[in-house]
Scaffold this active site. Structure first.
Site, PDB file in Angstrom:
ATOM      1  N   HIS A  17       0.838  -1.200   0.000  1.00 23.04           N
ATOM      2  CA  HIS A  17       0.000   0.000   0.000  1.00 23.04           C
ATOM      3  C   HIS A  17       0.877   1.255   0.000  1.00 23.04           C
ATOM      4  O   HIS A  17       0.615   2.211  -0.741  1.00 23.04           O
ATOM      5  CB  HIS A  17      -0.917   0.023   1.227  1.00 23.04           C
ATOM      6  CG  HIS A  17      -1.863  -1.116   1.297  1.00 23.04           C
ATOM      7  ND1 HIS A  17      -2.010  -1.879   2.437  1.00 23.04           N
ATOM      8  CD2 HIS A  17      -2.709  -1.643   0.378  1.00 23.04           C
ATOM      9  CE1 HIS A  17      -2.929  -2.813   2.219  1.00 23.04           C
ATOM     10  NE2 HIS A  17      -3.360  -2.697   0.966  1.00 23.04           N
ATOM     11  N   LYS A  41     -16.812  -8.043   5.726  1.00 16.14           N
ATOM     12  CA  LYS A  41     -15.408  -8.438   5.839  1.00 16.14           C
ATOM     13  C   LYS A  41     -15.053  -8.660   7.301  1.00 16.14           C
ATOM     14  O   LYS A  41     -15.424  -7.886   8.178  1.00 16.14           O
ATOM     15  CB  LYS A  41     -14.499  -7.354   5.246  1.00 16.14           C
ATOM     16  CG  LYS A  41     -14.368  -7.455   3.755  1.00 16.14           C
ATOM     17  CD  LYS A  41     -13.123  -6.743   3.294  1.00 16.14           C
ATOM     18  CE  LYS A  41     -12.884  -7.075   1.833  1.00 16.14           C
ATOM     19  NZ  LYS A  41     -11.640  -6.517   1.357  1.00 16.14           N
ATOM     20  N   ARG A  90      -1.589  -6.933  -8.184  1.00 16.05           N
ATOM     21  CA  ARG A  90      -0.534  -7.905  -7.912  1.00 16.05           C
ATOM     22  C   ARG A  90      -0.563  -9.075  -8.890  1.00 16.05           C
ATOM     23  O   ARG A  90       0.469  -9.646  -9.190  1.00 16.05           O
ATOM     24  CB  ARG A  90      -0.663  -8.455  -6.484  1.00 16.05           C
ATOM     25  CG  ARG A  90      -0.324  -7.439  -5.415  1.00 16.05           C
ATOM     26  CD  ARG A  90      -0.456  -7.995  -4.009  1.00 16.05           C
ATOM     27  NE  ARG A  90      -1.841  -8.400  -3.766  1.00 16.05           N
ATOM     28  CZ  ARG A  90      -2.217  -9.581  -3.300  1.00 16.05           C
ATOM     29  NH1 ARG A  90      -1.328 -10.493  -2.998  1.00 16.05           N
ATOM     30  NH2 ARG A  90      -3.487  -9.862  -3.117  1.00 16.05           N
ATOM     31  N   SER A 127      -2.608  -7.953   2.705  1.00 10.33           N
ATOM     32  CA  SER A 127      -3.142  -7.758   4.055  1.00 10.33           C
ATOM     33  C   SER A 127      -3.680  -9.058   4.628  1.00 10.33           C
ATOM     34  O   SER A 127      -3.558  -9.305   5.824  1.00 10.33           O
ATOM     35  CB  SER A 127      -4.244  -6.701   4.041  1.00 10.33           C
ATOM     36  OG  SER A 127      -3.719  -5.434   3.790  1.00 10.33           O
TER      37      SER A 127
END
Length: 150
Positions: A17, A41, A90, A127
């Site tokens: 990040h 989440k 990614r 994360s």
């Protein structure tokens, strides 16, 4: 003024990040790190803790704001007069997902999405993985920006 939203959960805010924010500052006047609140989440840190951690980390950088929001990202971007959404990529899977969302955002709100590809050495950092390491009391300092306090 070129203003961008960098949305995410940031649970926690990683070196990946940090890299995206740093690179974005090279072509944007202001970056709003938007912590999306998603009740579906399962997060490790409460929203306020994430806000505090990231604000403290960037306290000397006037071109960065850190805010939480609980609406669509495009609605948040419009509320904050942001012309761009920044996303880090990614994997090919990330790209395919982000391309679809970017197309919808452009159609609904005329907001452009800028995709920044992760540096190869950071592509394994997520994360999700960092949260799992935290849950097993592992040292995660190598995955956080230098100076980031949990």
């Amino acid at each position: 003024m070129r203003r961008a939203i960098f949305p995410g959960t940031f649970d926690p805010f990683t070196i990946g990040h940090y890299s995206v924010v740093t690179r974005t500052l090279s072509f944007m006047d202001e970056v709003i790190i938007g912590i999306g609140i998603n009740e579906n989440k399962n997060t490790y840190f409460p929203v306020q803790k994430r806000l505090d951690m990231i604000r403290d980390f960037y306290k000397e950088e006037s071109r960065i704001k850190v805010m939480a929001y609980d609406c669509l990202t495009i609605d948040f971007a419009q509320q904050e007069n942001a012309q761009f959404i920044i996303r880090g990529i990614r994997t090919v899977k990330d790209f395919e997902y982000e391309e679809t969302i970017a197309d919808i955002n452009r159609k609904l709100a005329n907001i452009e999405t800028i995709l920044l590809f992760t540096e190869p050495e950071l592509s394994c950092v997520s994360s999700t993985i960092v949260r799992e390491l935290l849950s097993y009391n592992k040292d995660i300092s190598q995955f956080l920006p230098q100076g980031m306090k949990l």
